[in-house]
Design a protein around this motif. Sequence first.
Motif, PDB file in Angstrom:
ATOM      1  N   ILE A  66       0.850  -1.191   0.000  1.00 25.59           N
ATOM      2  CA  ILE A  66       0.000   0.000   0.000  1.00 25.59           C
ATOM      3  C   ILE A  66       0.883   1.236   0.000  1.00 25.59           C
ATOM      4  N   ASN A  67       0.711   2.061  -1.024  1.00 29.75           N
ATOM      5  CA  ASN A  67       1.439   3.323  -1.137  1.00 29.75           C
ATOM      6  C   ASN A  67       0.653   4.434  -0.457  1.00 29.75           C
ATOM      7  N   ASN A  68       1.366   5.283   0.309  1.00 28.41           N
ATOM      8  CA  ASN A  68       0.732   6.389   1.034  1.00 28.41           C
ATOM      9  C   ASN A  68       1.501   7.675   0.762  1.00 28.41           C
ATOM     10  N   SER A  69       1.171   8.323  -0.339  1.00 28.96           N
ATOM     11  CA  SER A  69       1.841   9.573  -0.716  1.00 28.96           C
ATOM     12  C   SER A  69       1.067  10.762  -0.169  1.00 28.96           C
ATOM     13  N   ASP A 100       0.542  -7.092  10.631  1.00 26.57           N
ATOM     14  CA  ASP A 100       0.102  -8.396  11.135  1.00 26.57           C
ATOM     15  C   ASP A 100      -0.494  -9.234  10.011  1.00 26.57           C
ATOM     16  N   ALA A 101      -1.193  -8.563   9.092  1.00 26.92           N
ATOM     17  CA  ALA A 101      -1.820  -9.268   7.976  1.00 26.92           C
ATOM     18  C   ALA A 101      -0.856  -9.472   6.812  1.00 26.92           C
ATOM     19  N   GLY A 102       0.396  -9.019   6.938  1.00 24.17           N
ATOM     20  CA  GLY A 102       1.412  -9.236   5.902  1.00 24.17           C
ATOM     21  C   GLY A 102       1.423  -8.194   4.814  1.00 24.17           C
ATOM     22  N   MET A 103       0.809  -7.027   5.043  1.00 22.55           N
ATOM     23  CA  MET A 103       0.742  -5.977   4.029  1.00 22.55           C
ATOM     24  C   MET A 103       1.834  -4.939   4.290  1.00 22.55           C
ATOM     25  N   PHE A 104       2.556  -4.557   3.226  1.00 20.79           N
ATOM     26  CA  PHE A 104       3.677  -3.623   3.366  1.00 20.79           C
ATOM     27  C   PHE A 104       3.184  -2.211   3.082  1.00 20.79           C
ATOM     28  N   GLY A 105       3.227  -1.329   4.106  1.00 20.93           N
ATOM     29  CA  GLY A 105       2.852   0.067   3.934  1.00 20.93           C
ATOM     30  C   GLY A 105       4.074   0.950   3.831  1.00 20.93           C
ATOM     31  N   VAL A 106       4.064   1.910   2.894  1.00 27.89           N
ATOM     32  CA  VAL A 106       5.178   2.824   2.708  1.00 27.89           C
ATOM     33  C   VAL A 106       4.612   4.237   2.591  1.00 27.89           C
ATOM     34  N   PHE A 107       5.324   5.224   3.201  1.00 30.62           N
ATOM     35  CA  PHE A 107       4.801   6.579   3.356  1.00 30.62           C
ATOM     36  C   PHE A 107       5.782   7.623   2.829  1.00 30.62           C
ATOM     37  N   ALA A 108       5.228   8.705   2.270  1.00 33.97           N
ATOM     38  CA  ALA A 108       6.043   9.867   1.888  1.00 33.97           C
ATOM     39  C   ALA A 108       6.526  10.580   3.147  1.00 33.97           C
ATOM     40  N   ASN A 109       7.754  11.101   3.093  1.00 35.01           N
ATOM     41  CA  ASN A 109       8.318  11.783   4.263  1.00 35.01           C
ATOM     42  C   ASN A 109       7.974  13.264   4.300  1.00 35.01           C
ATOM     43  N   GLY A 110       7.424  13.825   3.213  1.00 35.67           N
ATOM     44  CA  GLY A 110       7.002  15.217   3.227  1.00 35.67           C
ATOM     45  C   GLY A 110       7.839  16.112   2.332  1.00 35.67           C
ATOM     46  N   SER A 151       4.025  13.774   9.870  1.00 35.82           N
ATOM     47  CA  SER A 151       3.322  12.551  10.255  1.00 35.82           C
ATOM     48  C   SER A 151       2.394  12.125   9.116  1.00 35.82           C
ATOM     49  N   PRO A 152       2.223  10.802   8.891  1.00 35.69           N
ATOM     50  CA  PRO A 152       2.767   9.710   9.701  1.00 35.69           C
ATOM     51  C   PRO A 152       4.184   9.267   9.332  1.00 35.69           C
ATOM     52  N   GLY A 153       4.752   9.797   8.235  1.00 35.91           N
ATOM     53  CA  GLY A 153       6.080   9.352   7.832  1.00 35.91           C
ATOM     54  C   GLY A 153       7.145   9.588   8.878  1.00 35.91           C
ATOM     55  N   SER A 154       6.975  10.620   9.714  1.00 36.88           N
ATOM     56  CA  SER A 154       7.970  10.946  10.735  1.00 36.88           C
ATOM     57  C   SER A 154       7.966   9.970  11.902  1.00 36.88           C
ATOM     58  N   GLN A 155       6.924   9.143  11.998  1.00 33.88           N
ATOM     59  CA  GLN A 155       6.806   8.251  13.146  1.00 33.88           C
ATOM     60  C   GLN A 155       7.748   7.049  13.028  1.00 33.88           C
ATOM     61  N   THR A 156       8.172   6.576  14.176  1.00 29.09           N
ATOM     62  CA  THR A 156       9.115   5.458  14.225  1.00 29.09           C
ATOM     63  C   THR A 156       8.543   4.220  13.546  1.00 29.09           C
ATOM     64  N   SER A 157       7.243   4.012  13.665  1.00 24.27           N
ATOM     65  CA  SER A 157       6.624   2.779  13.165  1.00 24.27           C
ATOM     66  C   SER A 157       6.486   2.748  11.650  1.00 24.27           C
ATOM     67  N   GLU A 158       6.557   3.915  10.987  1.00 27.55           N
ATOM     68  CA  GLU A 158       6.286   3.962   9.554  1.00 27.55           C
ATOM     69  C   GLU A 158       7.585   3.916   8.748  1.00 27.55           C
ATOM     70  N   TYR A 159       7.495   3.348   7.540  1.00 27.46           N
ATOM     71  CA  TYR A 159       8.629   3.305   6.626  1.00 27.46           C
ATOM     72  C   TYR A 159       8.444   4.431   5.618  1.00 27.46           C
ATOM     73  N   SER A 200       5.929  12.425  -2.783  1.00 27.06           N
ATOM     74  CA  SER A 200       4.810  11.602  -3.270  1.00 27.06           C
ATOM     75  C   SER A 200       5.216  10.806  -4.500  1.00 27.06           C
ATOM     76  N   MET A 201       6.091  11.366  -5.310  1.00 25.48           N
ATOM     77  CA  MET A 201       6.544  10.688  -6.515  1.00 25.48           C
ATOM     78  C   MET A 201       7.631   9.661  -6.207  1.00 25.48           C
ATOM     79  N   ALA A 202       8.374   9.895  -5.114  1.00 25.10           N
ATOM     80  CA  ALA A 202       9.438   8.957  -4.735  1.00 25.10           C
ATOM     81  C   ALA A 202       8.865   7.691  -4.107  1.00 25.10           C
ATOM     82  N   THR A 203       7.820   7.844  -3.285  1.00 24.72           N
ATOM     83  CA  THR A 203       7.285   6.727  -2.503  1.00 24.72           C
ATOM     84  C   THR A 203       6.827   5.553  -3.359  1.00 24.72           C
ATOM     85  N   PRO A 204       6.083   5.771  -4.472  1.00 18.32           N
ATOM     86  CA  PRO A 204       5.649   4.614  -5.267  1.00 18.32           C
ATOM     87  C   PRO A 204       6.788   3.851  -5.930  1.00 18.32           C
TER      88      PRO A 204
END
Length: 831
Positions: free
Chosen positions: A305-308, A329-339, A350-358, A410-414
């Motif tokens: 799942i891409n999150n730009s 937990d369900a095996g889905m890879f989430g990736v986020f733009a850092n801003g 946020s949410p890219g700045s959070q420790t839990s997000e990639y 947003s263009m880098a994340t995908p």
Amino acid sequence: MRKRLPVALLATTGLLMGVLAPTLAAAAPPAPPPGAGKIAPTLAAGLDQQDTQDFWVHFTERADNSAARDIQDWGERGRYVHTRLTATAERSQAAVRAQLDERGVDYRAHWIVNAILVEDGTAELARTLAANTAVRQLIPTRTYQTPDPIAGTAVAEVDDVEWGVANINADDVWEQYGVTGDGITVASIDTGAQYDHPALVAQYRGNTGNGTFDHNYNWYDAANACEGDAPCDNDGHGTHTTGTMVGGDGATNKIGVAPGARWIEANGCCPSDAAIVASGEWFLAPRDLTDAPETADPAKRPHVINNSWGSGSPTDSPFMPEVLQAWTDAGMFGVFANGNNGPSCRTSGSPGSQTSEYSVGSYDVANQISSFSSRGAGQNGTIKPNISAPGSDVRSAWPGGTYNTISGTSMATPHVAGAVALLWSAYPDMIGDVDGTRLLLNITAINTYDGQCGGDEEYNNVFGEGRLDALALVTAGATGTSRLEGVVRDEAGEPMAGVAVRAEGPVARSARTRADGTFSFQLVAGSYDMTVTGPFGYGSDARTVTVARDTTFRHDVTLTPSERVAVSGVVRDGSGQGWPLGAEVVVTHESGFRAAATSDQETGAYRLAVVPGATYTMTVATGTPGYEPYRATITVDTEDLVRDVDLSVSFACTAPGYEVERDGQWERFDRGTSWRATTVDPRYPGFDGRVGWVFNDPGKRTNRTGGAGGFAIVDSDHLGEKRVQDTYLTSPSFNLTGRQDAAVEFGTDLRPAVNSDASVDLSTDGGRTWTTVWQRTGFPGADGPGSQAVRLPDAAGKRDVRLRFHYEGQWSGWWAVDDVFVGNRTCTPVS
């Protein structure tokens, strides 16, 4: 200035405390209502300003889905997570739902975050819900956004492959591994997508062939923005990011990293945080177009799942960790733009700045960080972004069947989302291994140093782990990962900190040993050239090691000192006696290397060992009082160096075997004096020009200068609190013609003061200009009784030399002076 608090004020303060204390103790605050601390201050303030407001009710209970990671079947794993999340939400939310139903309040219950969104809630309702023991907190809604795309500049195509796709070597993956993303479904929380775009239509999972489409389970209109049931994109952002993940028409528009993967979409970004949560929930268990809960089918969830999108300004405010945890937990890879808030540091959103997000940063066609790319650090000082990818001037699909070049993280994340699709397509056994995939992304990234916001070549707050390399990622998937660790010690077995360690092989990693001498790497399994480079004065260690998959390889190293040569000599008195001296001889190098020896007390001989071919700083200091320390730069070539050192006695002339010889004039202040006391024009309120330097001891201090009889004194304490003194004691003219060792010597008693200055000034032109040759400023402690001797090289040989003792102060001690000598002052040896 010293502070003397008036006694009357102290008494008044005590009286006030005595009156107020019993009153304050008796006025105990009322007990807060149940649950008052659960309502966020921002929500409480909002409800004070308006009658109703939407807000979230979060519940304490969390489902434990840790066992899901051991489930291999994709559908079964998703159903397990979905069942436990929904059951937890039903159980913990039941009482609050009943209250809301009874009051007729509109709300939407969510299970992926175990929260309820209350619409148009009142302050009274918020207090009632907060009192429920199952409720953890109430917070207001907030908005997120897809960053406004930054207009791009068209970049020359690399053959028929977009520059970003070629830059991360995705086309090499297609060619060398025959992998394009088959069997993987990607998704985006974005603005939607044009499903029939020429570069996207073949990859849309709802394309059933023969020009027909089934949008059930493939499209979620979270924003209620589209007419009919088909996906749309009224912005363009979502079409562009989807194109970078999977786009391509098979001909000249190879815009996507994984053109063989399928895509689905939700336009949850970003009418509201509720739409984002709803989209995240729908992705874990997609529903058909009726949106009925009973149609949910976790087996149809996407893999990546891409999150730009993100907060419009830098923040670590938590949002999405529960959603991301459920996805993981369900095996889905989430990736986020850092801003897009760069180039300053601490600009991740946020949410890219959070420790839990990639999260992903952006760089350009020259592999330089994009100016707009947000930098870390992120939450709790975490390095952000995690990785970087092409984001400047990225050409991709655009609504209307066209193409557009824009820029942003947003263009880098995908690019990263597409690379994960390639990896999982190549190695289906890795599907669902989110932690392992993050590890592979990190260790195969191309190290790119930029220390402007902290970090090093391996990991910094500009590029993160480095630049994305899809080919290295897929190659590493075949060989697996391993761990290499060890400790570096010296010849005595002591750990060595800060030693450079580097591994060159399938990937390159480097680090420095920790305080306990240890180091560790996560590596792709394979053969590596290991180099441990010792600090200055030590040799290096180089060898080849092979690390096997899923193992830990131990590599301990002992570094031995490199060749040494000797620096030796004799330390002697250099002012006439010539006798040997015991002294500490220290040789240091800019690297931190240090060698020391103590010269023999009877012979003065010393010897120490240093590394040849280097320049050092040499210092020599004796424990015998009265000698000046020695400091010099020495260069040691390839042979032993002999360096004798002669130490000079200090000007104070306190070394044994020496005495002071004086040739000049004394002023004892015992009778009338030719020295003149003057004051200057007032510069402070309350100036009193009547009292400056005097010779009659008005404060009855007695002579504490070390002299006897009369003396000169300026007594600030005796003058009083409100008087300021700025006064000079000026000498007559001295003729120092023929005198080459000119000096001034005086006995002094300078009492504690924090608001005063004392100095001795010199004039060699009859008093027209003055230079300060001795000074004490803001001296907190006593300076004296004692004698001060000051060289006056500028006065040597001059005909009209004058001195003055200058004091400035207010209610600040005193300064007494006696036995002033002016003339030649030499330190000579005695038999």
